[in-house]
Design a protein around this motif. Structure first.
Motif, PDB file in Angstrom:
ATOM      1  N   UNK A   1       0.832  -1.128   0.220  1.00  0.00           N
ATOM      2  CA  UNK A   1       0.055  -0.100  -0.135  1.00  0.00           C
ATOM      3  C   UNK A   1       0.932   1.283  -0.063  1.00  0.00           C
ATOM      4  N   UNK A   2       1.881   1.338   0.811  1.00  0.00           N
ATOM      5  CA  UNK A   2       2.896   2.518   0.892  1.00  0.00           C
ATOM      6  C   UNK A   2       3.727   2.422  -0.367  1.00  0.00           C
ATOM      7  N   UNK A   3       4.121   1.401  -1.124  1.00  0.00           N
ATOM      8  CA  UNK A   3       4.530   1.422  -2.406  1.00  0.00           C
ATOM      9  C   UNK A   3       3.744   2.201  -3.382  1.00  0.00           C
ATOM     10  N   UNK A   4       2.352   1.595  -3.486  1.00  0.00           N
ATOM     11  CA  UNK A   4       1.496   2.109  -4.429  1.00  0.00           C
ATOM     12  C   UNK A   4       1.263   3.695  -4.173  1.00  0.00           C
ATOM     13  N   UNK A   5       1.329   4.092  -3.002  1.00  0.00           N
ATOM     14  CA  UNK A   5       0.973   5.589  -2.818  1.00  0.00           C
ATOM     15  C   UNK A   5       2.233   6.563  -3.169  1.00  0.00           C
ATOM     16  N   UNK A   6       3.411   5.757  -2.864  1.00  0.00           N
ATOM     17  CA  UNK A   6       4.432   6.647  -3.673  1.00  0.00           C
ATOM     18  C   UNK A   6       4.440   6.429  -4.948  1.00  0.00           C
ATOM     19  N   UNK A   7       4.408   5.330  -5.662  1.00  0.00           N
ATOM     20  CA  UNK A   7       4.274   5.120  -7.271  1.00  0.00           C
ATOM     21  C   UNK A   7       3.433   6.271  -7.638  1.00  0.00           C
ATOM     22  N   UNK A   8       2.237   6.190  -6.939  1.00  0.00           N
ATOM     23  CA  UNK A   8       1.035   7.392  -7.622  1.00  0.00           C
ATOM     24  C   UNK A   8       1.559   8.803  -7.728  1.00  0.00           C
ATOM     25  N   UNK A   9       2.234   9.140  -6.397  1.00  0.00           N
ATOM     26  CA  UNK A   9       2.757  10.267  -6.282  1.00  0.00           C
ATOM     27  C   UNK A   9       3.758  10.596  -7.393  1.00  0.00           C
ATOM     28  N   UNK A  10       4.840   9.583  -7.545  1.00  0.00           N
ATOM     29  CA  UNK A  10       5.804   9.979  -8.635  1.00  0.00           C
ATOM     30  C   UNK A  10       5.269  10.139  -9.839  1.00  0.00           C
TER      31      UNK A  10
END
Length: 228
Positions: free
Chosen positions: A209-218
Motif C-alpha cells: 500500500x505504501x509503495x503504491x501510494x509512492x508510485x502514484x505520487x511519482x
C-alpha cells in the motif's frame, strides 16, 4: 614476484557505507553510473577496495552491475507488484519457521536493532532507520532453517530495496514500518508461529500500500512536469 596486497577491509567498508548512505538518502540519481576508477579517485584509494565496495552493494541489492559501471537497480512497476505476490505466498511460512528457529542470542540482537530503529525514528535519522530495518529483516530471514526458502527470499532483495527506498522518503511511513517490525518481533519472542505468519502478511500488505501510494505520487509529479 610479489603479489599485490589485498584491499583493506576497513577501507572497502568505509567506501561501502558512504555510498550506501548516499543511495538511501536519494543522492544518487537513477541514471547515474558508479565506476570503480572514479570512486577510487574520489576516496584516494586504489581500484580494488573501490570495486570491492561496489560489488558488495550489488550483492546486497543496492546496485546493479552493467558493462559500464554500477547503477541503481532497474526494476519496473510490474515486476515489483509480481514480487509482492511472491512475498505474500512465501514470507508467512518463513516467519513461522523463524519463530521456531531463532536462537535466544538472535532474538536479543533483533531486540537491539528495534531499539535502534525507534531511536532513529525519534531523531528523524532516516539513514539510520533505513539501515536498522534492513538489519532486522536480514536477521530474521537468516534464521530460517529451510535453506531453499531462505535463499529464495534473499534472491529478491533488489525489489525489497527498491520499495524501501521509495517508501522511506515519506516520514509518515516510518511509524508503520517500526510498528510492523515490533509486532513481528513480539511473535518471534513468544515462539508463536501462527502470529508471526499473520503479522508478516499484514506487513507485506502495508508495504505494498505504501509503495503504491509512492508510485502514484511519482507518476503525478512526472505528469505535472510534462504539463509545466
Amino acid at each position: 614476484m610479489t603479489s599485490a596486497p589485498a584491499p583493506s577491509p576497513s577501507t572497502s567498508m568505509q567506501i561501502h557505507d558512504v555510498l550506501m548512505g548516499r543511495i538511501q538518502k536519494g543522492d544518487i540519481a537513477p541514471q547515474e553510473r558508479l565506476v570503480d576508477t572514479a570512486v577510487a579517485a574520489e576516496f584516494g584509494v586504489s581500484r580494488m577496495p573501490a570495486r570491492d565496495a561496489l560489488m558488495r552493494l550489488a550483492h546486497e541489492g543496492y546496485l546493479e552491475q552493467t558493462t559500464k559501471g554500477f547503477v541503481l537497480p532497474r526494476i519496473d512497476h510490474r515486476e515489483i507488484l509480481e514480487i509482492f505476490d511472491l512475498r505474500r505466498l512465501l514470507e508467512p511460512r518463513a516467519a513461522a519457521l523463524a519463530a521456531q528457529d531463532l536462537s535466544e542470542e538472535e532474538l536479543a540482537d533483533l531486540d537491539k536493532v528495534l531499539k535502534s530503529a525507534r531511536s532513529a525514528m525519534a531523531d528523524k535519522d532516516q539513514e539510520k532507520l533505513f539501515r536498522a530495518c534492513e538489519i532486522f529483516r536480514n536477521g530474521w530471514i537468516s534464521a530460517v532453517s529451510n535453506s531453499s526458502l531462505r535463499k529464495t527470499l534473499q534472491r529478491y532483495m533488489t525489489q525489497v530495496q527498491a520499495v524501501r527506498m521509495m517508501t522511506f522518503a515519506d516520514p509518515a511511513n516510518h511509524p508503520v514500518i517500526v510498528e510492523g517490525n515490533t509486532r513481528l518481533f513480539e511473535a518471534f519472542r513468544s515462539r508463536d508461529a501462527v502470529a508471526a505468519s499473520d503479522r508478516i502478511l499484514r506487513f507485506v500488505f502495508d508495504g505494498e500500500a505504501a509503495y503504491l501510494a509512492a508510485h502514484e505520487n511519482l507518476q503525478a509529479e512526472k505528469s505535472a512536469r510534462k504539463v509545466g
